[in-house]
Design a protein around this motif. Structure first.
Motif, short mmCIF file in Angstrom:
data_model
loop_
_atom_site.label_atom_id
_atom_site.label_comp_id
_atom_site.label_asym_id
_atom_site.label_seq_id
_atom_site.Cartn_x
_atom_site.Cartn_y
_atom_site.Cartn_z
N ASP A 1 35.96 77.17 88.29
CA ASP A 1 37.37 78.51 87.84
C ASP A 1 37.91 78.22 87.01
OD1 ASP A 1 36.34 79.03 91.07
OD2 ASP A 1 38.00 77.07 91.51
N SER A 2 37.29 77.84 86.72
CA SER A 2 38.48 78.27 84.67
C SER A 2 36.76 78.51 83.33
CB SER A 2 37.99 76.63 84.32
OG SER A 2 39.05 76.15 84.93
N GLY A 3 35.82 78.85 84.23
CA GLY A 3 34.93 79.74 83.86
C GLY A 3 33.99 78.53 82.98
N HIS A 4 33.71 77.00 83.00
CA HIS A 4 32.79 77.00 82.09
C HIS A 4 31.39 76.78 83.09
CE1 HIS A 4 36.62 74.45 81.41
NE2 HIS A 4 36.43 74.71 80.20
N ASP A 5 30.67 76.78 82.29
CA ASP A 5 29.47 76.63 82.36
C ASP A 5 28.85 75.65 82.79
OD1 ASP A 5 26.43 77.25 82.53
OD2 ASP A 5 26.09 77.28 80.52
N LYS B 1 17.82 60.65 92.96
CA LYS B 1 18.21 61.70 91.98
C LYS B 1 18.93 62.43 91.90
CE LYS B 1 13.64 60.53 91.06
NZ LYS B 1 13.37 58.66 89.74
N LEU B 2 19.62 62.96 92.79
CA LEU B 2 20.89 63.76 92.78
C LEU B 2 22.56 62.56 92.24
CD1 LEU B 2 20.76 65.47 96.14
CD2 LEU B 2 19.79 66.39 94.02
N ASP B 3 21.61 61.92 92.28
CA ASP B 3 23.32 60.77 92.63
C ASP B 3 23.39 60.25 90.83
OD1 ASP B 3 24.25 60.64 94.46
OD2 ASP B 3 23.02 58.24 94.93
N GLY B 4 21.36 60.06 90.01
CA GLY B 4 21.55 60.81 89.13
C GLY B 4 22.31 61.93 87.95
N ILE B 5 22.40 62.74 88.41
CA ILE B 5 23.02 63.66 87.93
C ILE B 5 24.22 62.92 87.26
CG2 ILE B 5 23.10 66.66 88.20
CD1 ILE B 5 21.40 66.69 90.42
N PRO B 6 24.15 63.50 85.98
CA PRO B 6 26.01 63.40 85.02
C PRO B 6 27.19 64.62 85.74
CG PRO B 6 24.19 64.74 84.02
CD PRO B 6 23.64 64.01 84.89
N TRP B 7 28.34 63.86 85.87
CA TRP B 7 29.01 64.44 85.59
C TRP B 7 29.79 65.18 84.70
CZ3 TRP B 7 31.48 65.25 90.64
CH2 TRP B 7 31.26 64.78 91.51
N PRO B 8 30.06 66.78 84.85
CA PRO B 8 29.97 67.54 83.39
C PRO B 8 31.31 66.80 82.61
CG PRO B 8 31.01 68.44 85.59
CD PRO B 8 30.39 67.13 85.77
N PRO B 9 31.11 66.53 81.27
CA PRO B 9 31.92 65.91 80.11
C PRO B 9 33.52 65.66 79.65
CG PRO B 9 30.15 67.06 79.81
CD PRO B 9 29.77 67.40 80.80
N ASN B 10 33.70 67.28 80.62
CA ASN B 10 34.65 67.92 80.04
C ASN B 10 36.37 67.62 80.31
OD1 ASN B 10 34.20 69.44 82.18
ND2 ASN B 10 34.52 71.31 81.11
N ASN B 11 36.08 66.32 81.26
CA ASN B 11 37.37 65.91 81.72
C ASN B 11 37.88 67.23 82.95
OD1 ASN B 11 36.47 63.60 81.18
ND2 ASN B 11 37.47 63.69 79.15
N CYS B 12 37.47 68.37 82.86
CA CYS B 12 37.77 69.56 83.66
C CYS B 12 38.22 68.83 85.40
CB CYS B 12 36.83 70.81 83.43
SG CYS B 12 38.41 72.11 83.74
N SER B 13 39.10 69.35 85.47
CA SER B 13 39.56 69.08 87.14
C SER B 13 38.64 70.70 88.57
CB SER B 13 40.77 68.39 87.51
OG SER B 13 41.52 70.72 87.65
N TYR B 14 38.47 71.75 87.90
CA TYR B 14 37.48 72.37 88.48
C TYR B 14 36.54 72.68 88.43
CZ TYR B 14 42.29 74.90 88.27
OH TYR B 14 43.59 75.37 88.59
N CYS B 15 35.35 71.75 87.15
CA CYS B 15 34.70 71.18 86.96
C CYS B 15 34.01 70.25 87.48
CB CYS B 15 33.89 71.02 85.22
SG CYS B 15 33.67 72.54 84.10
N TYR B 16 35.11 68.98 87.89
CA TYR B 16 34.21 67.70 88.85
C TYR B 16 34.49 68.86 90.34
CZ TYR B 16 34.70 64.25 85.71
OH TYR B 16 33.74 63.04 84.39
N ARG B 17 35.05 69.05 90.71
CA ARG B 17 35.70 70.20 92.62
C ARG B 17 34.34 70.85 92.34
NH1 ARG B 17 40.28 73.24 94.13
NH2 ARG B 17 39.58 75.19 92.77
N LYS B 18 34.09 71.66 91.72
CA LYS B 18 32.47 72.75 91.67
C LYS B 18 31.47 71.62 91.37
CE LYS B 18 30.72 76.71 91.60
NZ LYS B 18 30.94 77.48 93.09
N CYS B 19 31.42 70.72 91.22
CA CYS B 19 29.73 70.14 91.06
C CYS B 19 30.07 69.01 91.93
CB CYS B 19 30.22 69.05 89.58
SG CYS B 19 29.87 69.76 88.57
N ALA B 20 31.15 68.87 93.05
CA ALA B 20 31.02 67.74 94.52
C ALA B 20 30.42 69.27 95.15
CB ALA B 20 33.27 67.67 94.23
N GLU B 21 30.89 70.01 95.75
CA GLU B 21 30.84 71.02 96.30
C GLU B 21 29.41 71.34 96.14
OE1 GLU B 21 33.55 74.31 96.11
OE2 GLU B 21 35.43 73.26 97.03
#
Length: 296
Positions: free
Chosen positions: A259-263, A210-230
């Motif tokens: 860190d960029s403020g994206h929700d 189920k966790l593997d099925g959670i989509p990554w952020p669609p905005n290509n923000c590196s900060y979003c990807y790092r936050k999601c990975a953590e």
């Protein structure tokens, strides 16, 4: 020996013995002597009615010598005073059935009830594993929920398989280390341990899928990807330990921003979370099977 009233004793006329205060001299026509040298005065008729073993002992004694006086007959009881006291309080109708919270003591009473073939006591103990009660205005969960691993060990050992399956299901929830803390004195068969490991691994894999099925952020923000990975790594560690869906629900409901403020909230749609919840509920309602050895 327990410090509770169940094991309260008084000096006897025998220097090396003590007498149960709850079952003193004059209480009955049979004397039982425990392994820790405590004397209980009980009624032969009640023992004979409650125990197939005592019934056989008394019948054999009567056949051996019909004219021998049985008053004040002394018999050895192969358990300690606390265990015998609890047994007697189950079979005497004028005694309130005790609430046994000490798991080691519960196992000892189960063992003695089986040894002396006290089916009535065994049935009462069996029911006590499943009973919910109220104490000090609070609801107290059944023993198999509060001490699942220990109760699993007891019920499996005494071939109480339906209760064992209930306890096994509880072992598939929460922190297994916490479940095992109160069961250090119990020997759990290897097949049963392997079953617990296998079932928990299967449950953990369900969560991981189920966790593997959670989509990554669609905005290509590196900060979003790092936050999601953590966030995923932290959540996966928690879930693998606790195996609880409410934990996932709470974590997904927390507001998160990079860190960029994206929700980063609402990565899992409400409908998807509801579907996961239904799957989890069905799994929780299903009683797991015990190792095949228990059916042979």
């Amino acid at each position: 020996m327990s410090t509770s009233d169940a094991a309260s004793i008084a000096p006897s006329s025998y220097p090396l013995y003590q007498v149960s205060k709850r079952f003193p001299d004059g209480k009955g026509d049979i004397t039982l002597l425990t392994v820790d040298n405590v004397i209980f005065h009980v009624h032969r008729a009640i023992l004979q009615h409650s125990s197939s073993v005592f019934e056989t002992i008394f019948e054999a004694g009567d056949a051996k010598d019909e004219e021998e006086e049985t008053t004040n007959q002394q018999l050895k009881f192969e358990a300690d005073a606390a265990t015998l006291d609890l047994l007697l309080r189950h079979i005497y109708q004028n005694q309130c059935n005790p609430i046994i919270e000490d798991i080691d003591q519960l196992a000892s009473v189960f063992r003695a009830a089986k040894r002396y073939e006290m089916e009535g006591v065994s049935d009462q103990l069996r029911r006590s594993l499943l009973e919910m009660r109220v104490a000090r205005r609070k609801v107290v969960s059944p023993l198999y929920i509060r001490y699942p691993f220990a109760i699993l060990a007891i019920t499996y050992a005494f071939e109480l398989y339906e209760e064992a399956r209930l306890a096994l299901r509880e072992c598939m929830k929460g922190d297994m280390t916490a479940h095992m803390e109160g069961a250090s004195n119990f020997d759990v068969p290897v097949p049963l341990v392997n079953t617990i490991i296998s079932l928990r691994e299967s449950r953990a894999n369900w969560f991981k899928s189920k966790l593997d099925g959670i989509p990554w952020p669609p905005n290509n923000c590196s900060y979003c990807y790092r936050k999601c990975a953590e966030w995923r790594c932290q959540l996966e560690r928690k879930v693998m330990s606790e195996l609880g869906f409410e934990l996932v629900r709470r974590e997904l409901a927390k507001p998160e921003r990079c860190d960029s403020g994206h929700d980063l909230s609402h990565l899992v749609p409400a409908g998807t979370l509801s579907s996961w919840s239904e799957e989890w509920k069905k799994m929780q309602e299903t009683l797991p099977e015990l190792p095949e050895e228990s059916r042979e």
